[in-house]
Write an enzyme that holds these catalytic residues in place. Structure first.
Site, PDB file in Angstrom:
ATOM      1  N   GLY B 103     -80.617   9.330 -42.556  1.00 54.78           N
ATOM      2  CA  GLY B 103     -80.447   7.921 -42.950  1.00 54.78           C
ATOM      3  C   GLY B 103     -80.010   7.034 -41.795  1.00 54.78           C
ATOM      4  N   CYS B 104     -80.307   5.734 -41.913  1.00 58.31           N
ATOM      5  CA  CYS B 104     -79.899   4.775 -40.880  1.00 58.31           C
ATOM      6  C   CYS B 104     -78.578   4.095 -41.227  1.00 58.31           C
ATOM      7  CB  CYS B 104     -80.968   3.704 -40.692  1.00 58.31           C
ATOM      8  SG  CYS B 104     -82.414   4.324 -39.857  1.00 58.31           S
ATOM      9  N   ILE B 105     -78.082   4.311 -42.424  1.00 58.99           N
ATOM     10  CA  ILE B 105     -76.880   3.598 -42.853  1.00 58.99           C
ATOM     11  C   ILE B 105     -75.726   4.580 -43.039  1.00 58.99           C
ATOM     12  CG2 ILE B 105     -75.870   2.076 -44.594  1.00 58.99           C
ATOM     13  CD1 ILE B 105     -78.163   0.778 -43.174  1.00 58.99           C
TER      14      ILE B 105
END
Lengths: 172, 105
Positions: B103-105
């Site tokens: 994930g990027c978050i």
């Protein structure tokens, strides 16, 4: 060496394990639309997630991101935004910006991307200080009380460069 | 993909040292991975995060975002970064013996 082989070698070099890893980034957020604010927040949060030191500097309309009375009402700009593939006249219709923003906010929530105020809190809690730009704060007649308590300070551009020392600067 | 030996057990890991088969994991392995990642001692608070990561991965096949981790693991974000200074989501996943979070978050 063939052209392709040369190109491959360039790619290999870019991926070189010996390359110096990024240790610090300073992210500048200068725009006040939803699509102007989020990329910088994601870059800053992403840096912290990798253990990279980060700080975030809000300037010009980017100040809306940290402005308590505005940051839960930031919208996608639907005029002059070719990425939306909307006719300009349609993008300008009353309520269009709110509608597109609502749709996008729903999609973002599904991906676990937080609303701006919560995102800023997360970034601040991750140890990345948030700063407002003094020139812009003066220009808009604001002061520190207008901003979220997570905002560490209002700083000059000179101070920004001091705090950015030794790192990479990302302008958004 | 290669094999690493932790706590006397050979386990499958990816290029960055993330275990690819969570079933091969045990607590001794976790302690050794932690030590190799600059965390000398796993406290009760570390374990809360590690156990939450594992449960969450085994339940829905992906590691939680840092936002979910902060809300649901019982350890707030500020403390997550104190416990895992080099990045909580990835370091905790590594120690928890689950694949690298994407994930990027």
């Amino acid at each position: 060496m063939s052209e392709v082989a040369e190109m491959n070698e360039t790619v290999d070099q870019a991926d070189d394990e010996g390359a110096e890893p990024i240790k610090k980034v300073s992210v500048i957020i200068s725009k006040g639309s939803l699509e102007g604010i989020y990329p910088g927040l994601i870059m800053a949060n992403g840096a912290r997630m990798e253990g990279i030191e980060a700080n975030v500097f809000f300037t010009f309309f980017g100040l809306d991101a940290i402005n308590k009375s505005k940051n839960d009402n930031v919208k996608v700009s639907t005029v002059g935004n070719p990425g939306l593939h909307l006719a300009t006249m349609v993008g300008g219709l009353p309520g269009m910006s709110s509608m597109v923003t609502k749709k996008l906010a729903g999609e973002m929530e599904k991906l676990d991307i937080p609303p701006i105020p919560e995102f800023l809190e997360m970034i601040s809690d991750s140890g990345a200080p948030l700063y407002g730009c003094k020139a812009s704060v003066d220009l808009f007649g604001l002061d520190k009380d207008d901003f979220m308590p997570q905002v560490e300070d209002i700083i000059t551009v000179g101070e920004f460069y001091d705090y950015a020392a030794g790192g990479q600067i990302i302008f958004t | 993909m290669s094999t690493a030996t932790y706590a006397g057990t050979p386990v499958e890991v990816d290029d960055e040292g993330f275990m690819t088969d969570p079933d091969q994991w045990n607590e001794q392995i976790a302690e050794q991975i932690a030590a190799e990642n600059e965390i000398d001692q796993l406290t009760e608070r570390h374990w809360m995060v590690i156990n939450y990561m594992r449960e969450s991965y085994l339940e829905d096949g992906s590691a939680p975002s840092i936002r979910t981790l902060g809300k649901a693991s019982g350890v707030p974000i500020k403390e997550l970064y104190q416990l895992f200074p080099k990045g909580p989501a990835k370091r905790a996943a590594k120690i928890a013996g689950i694949p690298k979070p994407r994930g990027c978050i």
